[in-house]
Design an enzyme around this catalytic site. Structure first.
Site, short mmCIF file in Angstrom:
data_model
loop_
_atom_site.label_atom_id
_atom_site.label_comp_id
_atom_site.label_asym_id
_atom_site.label_seq_id
_atom_site.Cartn_x
_atom_site.Cartn_y
_atom_site.Cartn_z
N TYR A 287 0.89 -1.16 0.00
CA TYR A 287 0.00 0.00 0.00
C TYR A 287 0.93 1.21 0.00
O TYR A 287 0.91 2.02 0.90
CB TYR A 287 -0.84 -0.09 1.28
CG TYR A 287 -1.99 0.86 1.46
CD1 TYR A 287 -3.01 0.96 0.51
CD2 TYR A 287 -2.10 1.63 2.61
CE1 TYR A 287 -4.09 1.80 0.73
CE2 TYR A 287 -3.18 2.47 2.84
CZ TYR A 287 -4.17 2.55 1.88
OH TYR A 287 -5.25 3.37 2.10
N HIS B 198 -2.14 7.49 -3.15
CA HIS B 198 -3.29 6.58 -3.04
C HIS B 198 -3.73 6.44 -1.58
O HIS B 198 -4.93 6.53 -1.28
CB HIS B 198 -2.90 5.21 -3.60
CG HIS B 198 -3.97 4.15 -3.40
ND1 HIS B 198 -5.17 4.18 -4.05
CD2 HIS B 198 -3.99 3.06 -2.58
CE1 HIS B 198 -5.91 3.14 -3.66
NE2 HIS B 198 -5.22 2.44 -2.77
N ARG C 15 -11.99 7.63 5.84
CA ARG C 15 -11.84 7.91 7.26
C ARG C 15 -11.95 9.38 7.59
O ARG C 15 -13.00 9.87 7.96
CB ARG C 15 -10.52 7.34 7.79
CG ARG C 15 -10.54 5.86 8.11
CD ARG C 15 -9.30 5.48 8.90
NE ARG C 15 -8.12 6.13 8.40
CZ ARG C 15 -7.37 5.69 7.38
NH1 ARG C 15 -7.67 4.57 6.82
NH2 ARG C 15 -6.33 6.38 6.96
N GLU D 256 -1.35 -1.63 -10.56
CA GLU D 256 -0.19 -1.98 -9.74
C GLU D 256 0.89 -2.62 -10.60
O GLU D 256 0.64 -3.07 -11.71
CB GLU D 256 -0.59 -2.96 -8.62
CG GLU D 256 -1.76 -2.45 -7.79
CD GLU D 256 -1.95 -3.18 -6.46
OE1 GLU D 256 -0.98 -3.80 -5.98
OE2 GLU D 256 -3.06 -3.11 -5.92
N GLN E 21 -15.29 -3.93 0.63
CA GLN E 21 -14.08 -3.51 1.35
C GLN E 21 -14.40 -2.55 2.49
O GLN E 21 -13.89 -2.70 3.61
CB GLN E 21 -13.13 -2.83 0.35
CG GLN E 21 -11.82 -2.31 0.97
CD GLN E 21 -10.93 -1.60 -0.06
OE1 GLN E 21 -11.25 -1.56 -1.25
NE2 GLN E 21 -9.83 -1.07 0.39
N TYR F 28 -13.22 -4.17 6.22
CA TYR F 28 -11.76 -4.05 6.38
C TYR F 28 -11.31 -3.71 7.80
O TYR F 28 -10.12 -3.82 8.11
CB TYR F 28 -11.17 -3.07 5.37
CG TYR F 28 -11.21 -1.61 5.77
CD1 TYR F 28 -12.38 -0.88 5.71
CD2 TYR F 28 -10.05 -0.97 6.21
CE1 TYR F 28 -12.40 0.45 6.07
CE2 TYR F 28 -10.07 0.37 6.57
CZ TYR F 28 -11.25 1.07 6.51
OH TYR F 28 -11.27 2.38 6.87
N LYS G 178 -10.92 -8.34 -1.97
CA LYS G 178 -9.70 -8.36 -2.78
C LYS G 178 -9.38 -9.72 -3.37
O LYS G 178 -8.71 -9.79 -4.39
CB LYS G 178 -8.51 -7.94 -1.90
CG LYS G 178 -8.65 -6.57 -1.29
CD LYS G 178 -8.36 -5.50 -2.31
CE LYS G 178 -8.29 -4.15 -1.65
NZ LYS G 178 -7.77 -3.13 -2.56
CA CA Z 1 -3.98 -3.78 -4.09
#
Ligand code: CA
Length: 425
Positions: free
Chosen positions: A127, A132, A141, A200, A239, A243, A252
């Protein structure tokens, strides 16, 4: 620049300077390890059987199989020796040019099926893009504390699942699951309504040290076999509900797609570039690294093509934006003695840049559905719709040299039916 006697289209991702590793099925069903030059596939098993690798003292049948893991487990000196030998064999003026062995060794890409070339023992997802992580923290959040306190000290990651990683071209299904928006009073079940891509790059590891030893940050790159493009499909509604507190789970692991040609760090060496400074918040010593050339300048593009529609490019990003480097990720991953195995796949995390057009997910590009993206030919997208094909490409280019990955592309199919127990009394 290296010149091959094989024809290579201009702007090919696969000149003689690339020499990626992969796996193909030949007509007749024989699976072999392979490389690629232009739009031709090089059968490494045929080369070995005909004696072209004899000086390298490789185990018999090393390439006469569908998977690269045995080769990867041999380590960097062997990877480099084989790649150098291939470059010499296919250079202009080589003894192979005009040889009657050529028809056994060189195949047209259109005459083979390209496979996922590795068994993946474990998959880890990092991450590591600060842009991002900041965007997601802002949306999910608190905009004032978007980065959690650990983020600038740890290359944050989680253990994913390798069983549903698929090669480019394999369609995937929209996942079913639980979702609950913050404003809902209880969760509901059904097909995800927020299926997303994550742009990614993944790296494939060699074997790490055993017995609880770790990989030092300045040695870590020698344990990296190569890189692929990676679409880490995600279901944002699932998610957001699941999470906390242990991180991503079913949002995921329903699918990830990867490009099939593994490009080595040696091939990408001309495109090294500085990484973002970590002077303001210095990492602990085991993560400290010379930042002057530890990132790679790889341009990344994402497009969405609706069923029977035309492609719309939705993002242009770059691997050079990564805050935590691959070497830091691998050093951190093994610092506790975690065993790293040949073929382990570690994804960067979504690669976003500073500008909106460089965000690496629809979650960010559409700002969680509040700013949909216009599609060529009409319509708009906040997330991925059934029938859409998501295609990612990546290449580096400098002074006339282009090294690329080809593409990772996959179509989203409707959700599989499920036993809807909620309707039973
Ligand atoms: Ca990922």
């Amino acid at each position: 620049m290296l010149q091959s006697f094989l024809p290579i289209p201009s702007h090919s991702d696969f000149p003689l300077g690339n020499i990626p590793f992969g796996s193909v099925t030949r007509s007749g069903g024989v699976e072999v390890c392979a490389s690629r030059i232009g739009d031709q596939v090089i059968d490494l098993s045929a080369l070995q059987q005909l004696g072209y690798f004899d000086a390298l003292d490789l185990p018999n049948g090393l390439f006469n199989q569908a998977l690269l893991n045995d080769f990867i487990a041999m380590g960097q000196p062997t990877w480099r020796a084989v790649r150098s030998r291939l470059q010499a064999l296919f250079s202009a003026g080589s003894a192979l040019e005009g040889s009657n062995h050529m028809h056994e060794i060189v195949l047209a890409l259109t005459d083979v099926d390209v496979n996922l070339p590795i068994h993946i023992p474990d998959y880890t997802d990092f991450y590591s893009s600060i842009e991002h992580a900041t965007n997601v923290g802002t949306m999910f959040r608190d905009p004032n504390n978007a980065l959690l306190p650990n983020w600038l000290h740890i290359p944050v990651g989680y253990h994913g699942r390798s069983s549903t990683i698929m090669p480019s071209g394999t369609p995937i299904h929209r996942p079913n699951g639980q979702r609950k928006a913050p404003s809902d009073d209880k969760p509901t079940f059904g097909p995800s309504i927020k299926v997303d891509f994550e742009l990614e790059i993944a790296f494939i590891t060699g074997s790490g040290p055993t017995g609880g030893s770790s990989i030092a940050v300045d040695q870590a790159e020698s344990h990296i076999f190569g890189l692929t493009l990676f679409n880490d499909w995600s279901a944002r509604d699932i998610q957001q509900w699941e999470y906390v507190p242990l991180g991503p789970f079913l949002a995921k692991n329903f699918a990830s797609s990867m490009s099939p040609w593994i490009v080595t760090l040696d091939a990408l060496a001309p495109f090294r570039t500085p990484a973002p400074s970590q002077d303001d918040v210095q990492p602990l010593p085991y993560l400290q690294q010379d930042r002057s050339a530890c990132n790679l300048d790889i341009q990344l593009d994402v497009s969405i093509t609706p069923e029977k529609g035309q492609a719309t490019q939705v993002s242009t990003s770059n691997f050079k934006y990564m805050y935590w480097s691959m070497a830091q990720q691998l050093a951190h991953h093994s610092i506790n003695g975690c065993l790293i195995q040949a073929g382990d796949t570690m994804a960067s995390g979504t690669i976003s840049g500073k500008d909106k057009g460089s965000y690496g997910s629809m979650l960010e590009l559409s700002w969680n559905g509040t700013e949909p993206i216009a599609m060529k030919g009409g319509g708009q997208r906040s997330f991925i719709e059934d029938g859409d094909t998501v295609t990612m490409t990546g290449h580096a280019e400098k002074a006339g040299l282009r090294i690329g990955f080809g593409e990772v592309s996959a179509k989203l199919l409707p959700a599989q039916p499920w036993n809807d127990l909620t309707t039973k009394k």
